[in-house]
Motif scaffolding. Structure first.
Motif, PDB file in Angstrom:
ATOM      1  N   THR A  48       0.890  -1.043  -0.283  1.00  0.00           N
ATOM      2  CA  THR A  48       0.168  -0.197   0.275  1.00  0.00           C
ATOM      3  C   THR A  48       1.219   0.974  -0.643  1.00  0.00           C
ATOM      4  N   GLY A  67      -1.681  -2.652  -5.846  1.00  0.00           N
ATOM      5  CA  GLY A  67      -1.885  -3.950  -4.247  1.00  0.00           C
ATOM      6  C   GLY A  67      -1.741  -5.060  -4.820  1.00  0.00           C
ATOM      7  N   TYR A  76      -3.584  -8.296   1.478  1.00  0.00           N
ATOM      8  CA  TYR A  76      -4.091  -7.173   3.150  1.00  0.00           C
ATOM      9  C   TYR A  76      -4.428  -8.079   3.935  1.00  0.00           C
TER      10      TYR A  76
END
Length: 273
Positions: free
Chosen positions: A87, A124, A204
């Protein structure tokens, strides 16, 4: 490399979510993906020391705010600590000088953008989990745990500074899910790596842990020579060489417990040469 022994080596109170480690001068340097400290555990007297990596160091940082330090490597007399790049706030490099104790911080956004362009990664998908620095080249280990992601190694030649190559690596699977890199080190012209199998397609979000592989890659051609499934339940995220003899290699591994508990288990992995 077929025979191995895995055992609990240390249980360190005061460190949570360990993500990388480095053994140097009878000290075990450890990073955490939700902390801005470099931890130094002195094996001779079992004491823990904290080195702040910025002006306002924190522990148990919220996931959306953490710097996500995942890689630790030695470069001459400096310890280099690298964020994952997954990120925008995870694009930081910190260095710790072993002699002067000086801390330096660098914004790594531009090199990370170059990595993404080199491997045609979308936003990402970049997720650097391991770093090896040699006098001529640096190697960045990409954890391909997105839907369209690929495991691989970015190679940076020191004489080019910003020109990367990308070598895709196919790793073994568990239940049709491919393992993804979590760390790597260099020992005697061989790369030894960890690769975890996690049921997630996100850089994530965490997923169910299915196991961790240990493997060996030839440095010259970057071809995998051996892999071993060393655990069916642990997610090992850090590896460092502890001892080397004629017949054996001993590594220390750290495990990311993905909790807010400030305790970290360190394991010893013994491999017969």
């Amino acid at each position: 490399m077929e025979k191995f022994h895995l055992q609990l080596f240390l249980n360190i109170i005061g460190i949570g979510s360990a993500s990388g480690l480095l053994f140097k001068n009878d000290s075990l340097f450890i990073i955490s993906d939700n902390s801005t400290y470099l931890y130094e555990y002195h094996l001779t007297n079992d004491t823990l020391q904290r080195h702040a990596l910025d002006e306002n160091p924190q522990e148990n940082i919220a996931k959306k705010e953490k710097l996500d330090f995942e890689s630790i490597a030695l470069n001459k007399n400096k310890i280099i600590i690298l964020g994952s790049g997954s990120t925008k706030n995870r694009n930081k490099v910190a260095s710790y000088h072993l002699e002067s104790k000086e801390i330096q911080n660098i914004d790594f956004t531009l090199p990370f953008e170059n990595l993404k362009k080199t491997a045609s990664l979308s936003e990402g998908e970049l997720n650097i989990e391991g770093l090896i620095i040699t006098p001529k080249k640096s190697y960045f280990f990409q954890r391909g745990n997105t839907k369209d992601g690929s495991n691989g190694i970015f190679i940076l030649n020191d004489d080019t500074n910003d020109s990367f190559e990308f070598k895709k690596i196919t790793l073994p699977k568990i239940n049709t899910i491919e393992a993804t890199f979590t760390d790597a080190i260099l020992v005697n012209e061989n790369i030894y790596f960890l690769a975890a199998v996690e049921n997630t397609i996100s850089t994530y979000e965490d997923g169910e842990i299915l196991g961790t592989f240990f493997g060996k890659i030839n440095l010259e051609n970057l071809i995998i020579e051996k892999t071993l499934l060393i655990s069916k339940k642990n997610k090992f995220e850090g590896i460092t060489l502890y001892k080397e003899t004629k017949n054996q290699l001993e590594f220390l591994l750290c495990e990311d417990n993905d909790t807010e508990q400030l305790t970290s288990k360190i394991y010893k992995l013994t491999i017969n040469n």
